[in-house]
Write an enzyme that holds these catalytic residues in place. Structure first.
Site, PDB file in Angstrom:
ATOM      1  N   ASP A  16       8.215  18.355  10.562  1.00  0.00           N
ATOM      2  CA  ASP A  16       8.979  17.104  10.454  1.00  0.00           C
ATOM      3  C   ASP A  16       8.113  15.968  11.019  1.00  0.00           C
ATOM      4  O   ASP A  16       7.699  16.022  12.184  1.00  0.00           O
ATOM      5  CB  ASP A  16      10.262  17.270  11.278  1.00  0.00           C
ATOM      6  CG  ASP A  16      11.137  16.036  11.294  1.00  0.00           C
ATOM      7  OD1 ASP A  16      10.726  14.966  10.773  1.00  0.00           O
ATOM      8  OD2 ASP A  16      12.232  16.134  11.859  1.00  0.00           O
ATOM      9  N   ILE A  17       7.861  14.966  10.208  1.00  0.00           N
ATOM     10  CA  ILE A  17       6.944  13.908  10.650  1.00  0.00           C
ATOM     11  C   ILE A  17       7.524  13.074  11.794  1.00  0.00           C
ATOM     12  O   ILE A  17       6.779  12.461  12.562  1.00  0.00           O
ATOM     13  CB  ILE A  17       6.529  13.012   9.453  1.00  0.00           C
ATOM     14  CG1 ILE A  17       5.231  12.256   9.781  1.00  0.00           C
ATOM     15  CG2 ILE A  17       7.651  12.072   9.036  1.00  0.00           C
ATOM     16  CD1 ILE A  17       4.513  11.724   8.580  1.00  0.00           C
ATOM     17  N   ASN A  30      10.085   2.631  -0.399  1.00  0.00           N
ATOM     18  CA  ASN A  30      10.184   2.071  -1.756  1.00  0.00           C
ATOM     19  C   ASN A  30       9.789   0.588  -1.698  1.00  0.00           C
ATOM     20  O   ASN A  30       9.692  -0.005  -0.626  1.00  0.00           O
ATOM     21  CB  ASN A  30      11.592   2.267  -2.344  1.00  0.00           C
ATOM     22  CG  ASN A  30      12.685   1.711  -1.457  1.00  0.00           C
ATOM     23  OD1 ASN A  30      12.618   0.574  -1.004  1.00  0.00           O
ATOM     24  ND2 ASN A  30      13.701   2.519  -1.188  1.00  0.00           N
ATOM     25  N   ASP A  40      11.848   8.810   4.221  1.00  0.00           N
ATOM     26  CA  ASP A  40      12.215   7.457   4.653  1.00  0.00           C
ATOM     27  C   ASP A  40      13.525   7.477   5.450  1.00  0.00           C
ATOM     28  O   ASP A  40      13.621   6.870   6.528  1.00  0.00           O
ATOM     29  CB  ASP A  40      12.339   6.562   3.408  1.00  0.00           C
ATOM     30  CG  ASP A  40      12.626   5.120   3.759  1.00  0.00           C
ATOM     31  OD1 ASP A  40      11.651   4.375   3.956  1.00  0.00           O
ATOM     32  OD2 ASP A  40      13.805   4.742   3.839  1.00  0.00           O
ATOM     33  N   SER A 125       5.079  10.300  -2.499  1.00  0.00           N
ATOM     34  CA  SER A 125       5.407  10.317  -3.948  1.00  0.00           C
ATOM     35  C   SER A 125       5.830  11.662  -4.529  1.00  0.00           C
ATOM     36  O   SER A 125       6.201  11.715  -5.701  1.00  0.00           O
ATOM     37  CB  SER A 125       4.258   9.770  -4.817  1.00  0.00           C
ATOM     38  OG  SER A 125       4.224   8.358  -4.761  1.00  0.00           O
ATOM     39  N   GLY A 127       8.360  13.659  -3.711  1.00  0.00           N
ATOM     40  CA  GLY A 127       9.780  13.983  -3.633  1.00  0.00           C
ATOM     41  C   GLY A 127      10.523  13.346  -4.788  1.00  0.00           C
ATOM     42  O   GLY A 127      10.297  13.677  -5.960  1.00  0.00           O
ATOM     43  N   VAL A 128      11.353  12.374  -4.461  1.00  0.00           N
ATOM     44  CA  VAL A 128      12.138  11.655  -5.467  1.00  0.00           C
ATOM     45  C   VAL A 128      11.238  11.020  -6.536  1.00  0.00           C
ATOM     46  O   VAL A 128      11.646  10.895  -7.699  1.00  0.00           O
ATOM     47  CB  VAL A 128      12.996  10.576  -4.758  1.00  0.00           C
ATOM     48  CG1 VAL A 128      13.673   9.652  -5.750  1.00  0.00           C
ATOM     49  CG2 VAL A 128      14.042  11.248  -3.887  1.00  0.00           C
TER      50      VAL A 128
HETATM   51  P1  ADP Z   1       8.863   9.748  -2.482  1.00  0.00           P
HETATM   52  O1  ADP Z   1      10.001   8.839  -2.878  1.00  0.00           O
HETATM   53  O2  ADP Z   1       7.599   8.997  -2.156  1.00  0.00           O
HETATM   54  O3  ADP Z   1       8.679  10.857  -3.459  1.00  0.00           O
HETATM   55  P2  ADP Z   1      10.363  11.486  -0.620  1.00  0.00           P
HETATM   56  O4  ADP Z   1      10.827  11.142   0.737  1.00  0.00           O
HETATM   57  O5  ADP Z   1      11.400  11.719  -1.680  1.00  0.00           O
HETATM   58  O6  ADP Z   1       9.309  10.341  -1.051  1.00  0.00           O
HETATM   59  O7  ADP Z   1       9.461  12.796  -0.548  1.00  0.00           O
HETATM   60  C1  ADP Z   1       8.154  12.831  -0.057  1.00  0.00           C
HETATM   61  C2  ADP Z   1       7.923  14.161   0.675  1.00  0.00           C
HETATM   62  O8  ADP Z   1       8.430  14.047   2.006  1.00  0.00           O
HETATM   63  C3  ADP Z   1       8.623  15.380   0.059  1.00  0.00           C
HETATM   64  O9  ADP Z   1       7.715  16.486   0.084  1.00  0.00           O
HETATM   65  C4  ADP Z   1       9.776  15.635   1.041  1.00  0.00           C
HETATM   66  O10 ADP Z   1      10.174  17.004   1.063  1.00  0.00           O
HETATM   67  C5  ADP Z   1       9.115  15.246   2.348  1.00  0.00           C
HETATM   68  N1  ADP Z   1       9.969  15.014   3.514  1.00  0.00           N
HETATM   69  C6  ADP Z   1      11.302  14.804   3.585  1.00  0.00           C
HETATM   70  N2  ADP Z   1      11.699  14.668   4.872  1.00  0.00           N
HETATM   71  C7  ADP Z   1      10.568  14.807   5.641  1.00  0.00           C
HETATM   72  C8  ADP Z   1      10.304  14.795   7.043  1.00  0.00           C
HETATM   73  N3  ADP Z   1      11.279  14.596   7.956  1.00  0.00           N
HETATM   74  N4  ADP Z   1       9.016  14.983   7.464  1.00  0.00           N
HETATM   75  C9  ADP Z   1       8.012  15.174   6.579  1.00  0.00           C
HETATM   76  N5  ADP Z   1       8.199  15.197   5.238  1.00  0.00           N
HETATM   77  C10 ADP Z   1       9.463  15.023   4.779  1.00  0.00           C
END
Ligand code: ADP
Length: 179
Positions: A16-17, A30, A40, A125, A127-128
């Site tokens: 988890d970042i 975004n 985010d 980029s 994820g969503v």
């Molecule tokens: P984007 O809209 O740029 O695709 P997302 O947040 O939907 O961004 O996803 C980017 C990546 O971050 C995905 O691999 C997602 O699983 C991951 N992610 C979601 N929550 C966390 C977190 N708490 N720490 C690190 N990575 C995360």
């Protein structure tokens, strides 16, 4: 997994970042800087409302795709958050790889400007925004590795990957960069 590039290291971790003890973390924001789900949402939840206030006050016009803006870290362990806007995947013919590279470069430049020695990235980029993870990992790792070969400022760039599949993709790409 840890690999040395120049005088710095690239590290891959599953996690988890928001809990990383580093000078700065990058966010996958975004273009409206409006807050969303995914990483985010997790960053804003952990940081508290201060960084959203800062975004609205300092960057009312948002942030174009392929760039990044800086705020404080709010309640996070890190001093800064670099809100980077990666591209939405549209099949690969809309300059997505150049925009993703530019988003990472913008964060690396902000790290130098703010004298950060340690920086953590999520997988921007993928994820969503649906960028294929294997392709995104290549862009992310190559962009960071090239920077580290010439940068004296950074000691550590850590990719914090949220699921095993994403971690596996980044690990495979990093391994190919060793030979
Ligand atoms: P984007 O809209 O740029 O695709 P997302 O947040 O939907 O961004 O996803 C980017 C990546 O971050 C995905 O691999 C997602 O699983 C991951 N992610 C979601 N929550 C966390 C977190 N708490 N720490 C690190 N990575 C995360």
């Amino acid at each position: 997994m840890i690999v040395q590039f120049g005088s710095a290291r690239i590290e891959l971790v599953l996690g988890d970042i928001t809990v990383q003890q580093v000078d700065a973390i990058a966010n996958a924001a975004n273009a409206q800087l409006a807050g969303g789900g995914g990483v985010d949402g997790a960053i804003h939840l952990a940081a508290g409302p201060k960084i959203m206030e800062e975004l609205q006050r300092r960057y009312p016009d948002g942030c174009p795709t392929g760039s990044a803006v800086v705020t404080s870290g709010g309640n996070l362990p890190s001093r800064y958050v670099f809100h980077a806007v990666g591209p939405i995947w549209q099949g690969g013919g809309k300059k997505e790889s150049g925009l993703l590279e530019a988003a990472y470069q913008a964060c690396l430049s902000l790290a130098e400007k703010h004298t950060c020695r340690t920086l953590a990235f999520p997988s921007i980029s993928t994820g969503v925004y649906r960028y294929p993870v294997d392709l995104a990992a290549e862009v992310a790792l190559r962009t960071v590795a090239v920077k580290l070969e010439t940068s004296d400022q950074l000691d550590l760039v850590r990719f914090v990957l949220f699921d095993q599949g994403t971690f596996g993709s980044y690990a495979r790409v990093l391994e190919t960069m060793l030979v």
